[in-house]
Write a protein that holds these residues in place. Structure first.
Motif, PDB file in Angstrom:
ATOM      1  N   GLN A   6       0.827  -1.097   0.049  1.00 52.21           N
ATOM      2  CA  GLN A   6       0.114   0.006  -0.006  1.00 52.21           C
ATOM      3  C   GLN A   6       0.906   1.223  -0.037  1.00 52.21           C
ATOM      4  OE1 GLN A   6      -1.892  -0.716   3.682  1.00 52.21           O
ATOM      5  NE2 GLN A   6      -3.874  -1.420   2.689  1.00 52.21           N
ATOM      6  N   LYS A   7       0.508   2.262  -0.935  1.00 56.36           N
ATOM      7  CA  LYS A   7       1.216   3.511  -0.764  1.00 56.36           C
ATOM      8  C   LYS A   7       0.457   4.614  -0.488  1.00 56.36           C
ATOM      9  CE  LYS A   7       2.939   7.414  -2.755  1.00 56.36           C
ATOM     10  NZ  LYS A   7       2.200   8.542  -3.502  1.00 56.36           N
ATOM     11  N   PHE A   8       0.816   5.536   0.578  1.00 58.63           N
ATOM     12  CA  PHE A   8      -0.114   6.696   0.835  1.00 58.63           C
ATOM     13  C   PHE A   8       0.640   7.784   0.454  1.00 58.63           C
ATOM     14  CE2 PHE A   8      -1.517   3.040   3.283  1.00 58.63           C
ATOM     15  CZ  PHE A   8      -2.915   3.298   3.072  1.00 58.63           C
ATOM     16  N   ARG A 150      10.748  13.823  -8.006  1.00 60.17           N
ATOM     17  CA  ARG A 150       9.741  14.159  -7.527  1.00 60.17           C
ATOM     18  C   ARG A 150       8.506  13.158  -7.790  1.00 60.17           C
ATOM     19  NH1 ARG A 150       9.323  19.106  -5.043  1.00 60.17           N
ATOM     20  NH2 ARG A 150       7.721  17.990  -4.031  1.00 60.17           N
ATOM     21  N   GLY A 151       7.590  13.093  -6.720  1.00 65.98           N
ATOM     22  CA  GLY A 151       6.515  11.891  -6.995  1.00 65.98           C
ATOM     23  C   GLY A 151       7.112  10.503  -7.049  1.00 65.98           C
ATOM     24  N   GLY A 152       8.305  10.277  -6.649  1.00 63.21           N
ATOM     25  CA  GLY A 152       8.876   9.076  -6.557  1.00 63.21           C
ATOM     26  C   GLY A 152       8.130   7.619  -5.896  1.00 63.21           C
ATOM     27  N   SER A 153       7.556   8.136  -4.714  1.00 61.71           N
ATOM     28  CA  SER A 153       7.224   7.281  -3.663  1.00 61.71           C
ATOM     29  C   SER A 153       6.200   6.027  -4.575  1.00 61.71           C
ATOM     30  CB  SER A 153       6.439   7.846  -2.493  1.00 61.71           C
ATOM     31  OG  SER A 153       7.460   8.652  -2.101  1.00 61.71           O
ATOM     32  N   ASP A 154       5.655   6.689  -5.654  1.00 63.51           N
ATOM     33  CA  ASP A 154       4.810   5.391  -6.212  1.00 63.51           C
ATOM     34  C   ASP A 154       5.802   4.352  -6.873  1.00 63.51           C
ATOM     35  OD1 ASP A 154       2.921   7.057  -5.938  1.00 63.51           O
ATOM     36  OD2 ASP A 154       2.829   7.980  -8.085  1.00 63.51           O
ATOM     37  N   THR A 155       6.973   4.738  -7.307  1.00 62.80           N
ATOM     38  CA  THR A 155       7.951   3.923  -7.968  1.00 62.80           C
ATOM     39  C   THR A 155       8.463   2.945  -7.023  1.00 62.80           C
ATOM     40  OG1 THR A 155       8.154   5.475  -9.607  1.00 62.80           O
ATOM     41  CG2 THR A 155       9.746   3.735  -9.595  1.00 62.80           C
ATOM     42  N   GLN A 209      -1.414  14.176 -13.501  1.00 56.76           N
ATOM     43  CA  GLN A 209      -0.415  13.855 -12.446  1.00 56.76           C
ATOM     44  C   GLN A 209      -1.097  12.989 -11.408  1.00 56.76           C
ATOM     45  OE1 GLN A 209       0.397  17.755 -12.149  1.00 56.76           O
ATOM     46  NE2 GLN A 209       2.021  17.644 -13.478  1.00 56.76           N
ATOM     47  N   VAL A 210      -1.512  11.850 -11.737  1.00 56.73           N
ATOM     48  CA  VAL A 210      -1.983  10.856 -10.634  1.00 56.73           C
ATOM     49  C   VAL A 210      -0.858   9.842 -10.118  1.00 56.73           C
ATOM     50  CG1 VAL A 210      -3.604   9.367  -9.557  1.00 56.73           C
ATOM     51  CG2 VAL A 210      -4.112  11.170 -11.508  1.00 56.73           C
ATOM     52  N   LEU A 211      -0.046   9.217 -11.142  1.00 54.71           N
ATOM     53  CA  LEU A 211       1.019   8.311 -10.835  1.00 54.71           C
ATOM     54  C   LEU A 211       2.294   9.047 -11.434  1.00 54.71           C
ATOM     55  CD1 LEU A 211      -0.790   4.911 -11.884  1.00 54.71           C
ATOM     56  CD2 LEU A 211      -0.308   5.868  -9.356  1.00 54.71           C
TER      57      LEU A 211
END
Ligand code: ASP
Ligand code: MG
Length: 402
Positions: A6-8, A150-155, A209-211
């Protein structure tokens, strides 16, 4: 035993109340008997605030120190979430990027993940602990902290899902899923139940910019099923996977990209090698080209226009001017008062008339098209910047109703 990741995101852990809400979501998955690995982003605006603090002291800080600083945001999140889960009486441990062996290359600020060693992670899971992992950060071969963009937590989340062979990687955010258009601007925007990796990659690149784009590319490469869903409303989100069953859907979404500029070279010689010379000099400067259009030649001359991101426009013009004699052209013209509007859909491969529908929508709204480009699952048009939002609305209404 099944395992889920899970990622928040930052807005889902913005304050104590949000953290408590998320703790319950984690607790629920754990009590269903799953092994649970959770990736967290920094709270709300933390990363931006840290960048601002750095600039106060040094307008040009070294990238290495920048990464040491930025990685603290995620570290705070995992510790706070662990504390919230402790109050629920759950076994939990928080781990940083280096503790889970998130190995990256050394491009500070935009490092690439090379692999996850994961021994510690697996040992903790064997003890039936919930494992909270700091997103966005890793470690390079010098044992230095890196961040992955930036935004890298999804990855980060997808990389862990790949390593641990997770059933699914759930990305919790503040929207209910992927929509056919921006739900804040288009009242008729509909949530999709499913979307293919390829469509998602196109939409992510086009500015939905969702993912993090790289997360979807990685998920595609390793066949990791993703779900984008809300941490506020408890209902199913959008599943991102290889093949979807929505054959009746012609397209999946409409997107706008305003970060675009057009450059045209006029009076090029109509002979072999001209395009090569022109794009070689641009490639040497590492300038990314998007749409390219060559006109039909007349009087042995041609025009070629192409688009770049706005931040590359000046650099592109400079290098083209420096090489004017080598390339051979009479004039150069530029504009950044344009935008790219695109429709994306795996369904368009099998349904004729999709392009006509899109162009009809623009015609009905008297919007002029400056350039067109297509791929198997995408049609993009360039329009005047001032017409961009109207174009999106008209096209969206045509395919999905107002
Ligand atoms: N905190 C990082 C950022 O704001 C990474 C992330 O949120 O995914 O970009
Ligand atoms: Mg994000």
């Amino acid at each position: 035993m099944g395992l889920i990741v899970q990622k928040f995101g930052g807005s889902s852990v913005a304050d104590a109340e949000s953290i408590r809400r998320v703790a319950w979501i984690i607790a629920e998955a754990y009590s269903e008997g799953k092994n649970v690995v959770v990736v967290l982003s920094a709270q709300a605006d933390t990363t931006d605030d840290l960048i601002a603090k750095a600039k106060e002291l040094n307008p040009n800080p070294s990238m290495r120190e920048m990464d040491v600083l930025l990685s603290t945001g995620e570290q705070a999140s995992i510790a706070l979430m662990a504390m919230a889960l402790e109050t629920l009486g759950l076994p939990v441990v928080s781990l940083t990027g280096w503790q889970v062996g998130m190995n990256t290359d050394s491009s500070y600020g935009s490092a690439r993940i090379k692999g996850v060693s994961a021994e510690r992670l697996k040992a903790e899971l064997d003890r039936r602990r919930i494992v909270l992992v700091a997103g966005f950060q890793g470690i390079n071969k010098f044992d230095d902290i890196t961040t992955i963009g930036r935004g890298g937590s999804d990855t980060t989340a997808v990389a862990l899902a790949v390593t641990l062979n997770a059933e699914i990687c759930r990305i919790y955010t503040d929207v209910e899923g992927i929509f056919t258009g921006d739900p804040n601007k288009l009242p008729g925007a509909k949530k999709l139940d499913e979307i293919t990796y390829d469509e998602m990659i196109e939409l992510a690149t086009l500015g939905a910019q969702v993912l993090h784009n790289r997360s979807v590319e990685m998920a595609k490469r390793y066949g990791v099923k993703m779900e984008v869903l809300s941490s506020l409303v408890r209902k199913p989100g959008t599943i991102v996977k290889g093949v979807t069953k929505m054959e009746h859907m012609k397209i999946s979404g409409v997107a706008k990209d305003s970060d675009i500029a057009r450059i045209a070279l006029v009076g090029l010689k109509d002979e072999p090698g001209v395009a090569f010379k022109m794009f070689r000099v641009l490639a040497n400067e590492k300038i990314n080209i998007d749409i390219i259009l060559q006109s039909i030649g007349r009087n042995n001359t041609n025009d070629i226009s192409f688009t770049v991101s706005r931040s590359d426009m000046e650099k592109a013009v400079n290098v083209l001017e420096e090489n004017k004699d080598i390339i051979g052209y009479t004039d150069i013209s530029t504009t950044d008062k344009i935008a790219k509007v695109s429709i994306v859909g795996a369904g368009m491969m099998s349904s004729p008339g999709v392009a006509a529908m899109m162009f009809e929508a623009l015609y009905d709204s008297k919007i002029n098209i400056a350039m067109i480009s297509t791929s198997e699952i995408k049609i993009s048009v360039l329009v005047d910047e001032n017409d961009a939002d109207r174009s999106v609305a008209a096209i969206h209404a045509k395919f999905f109703g107002a």
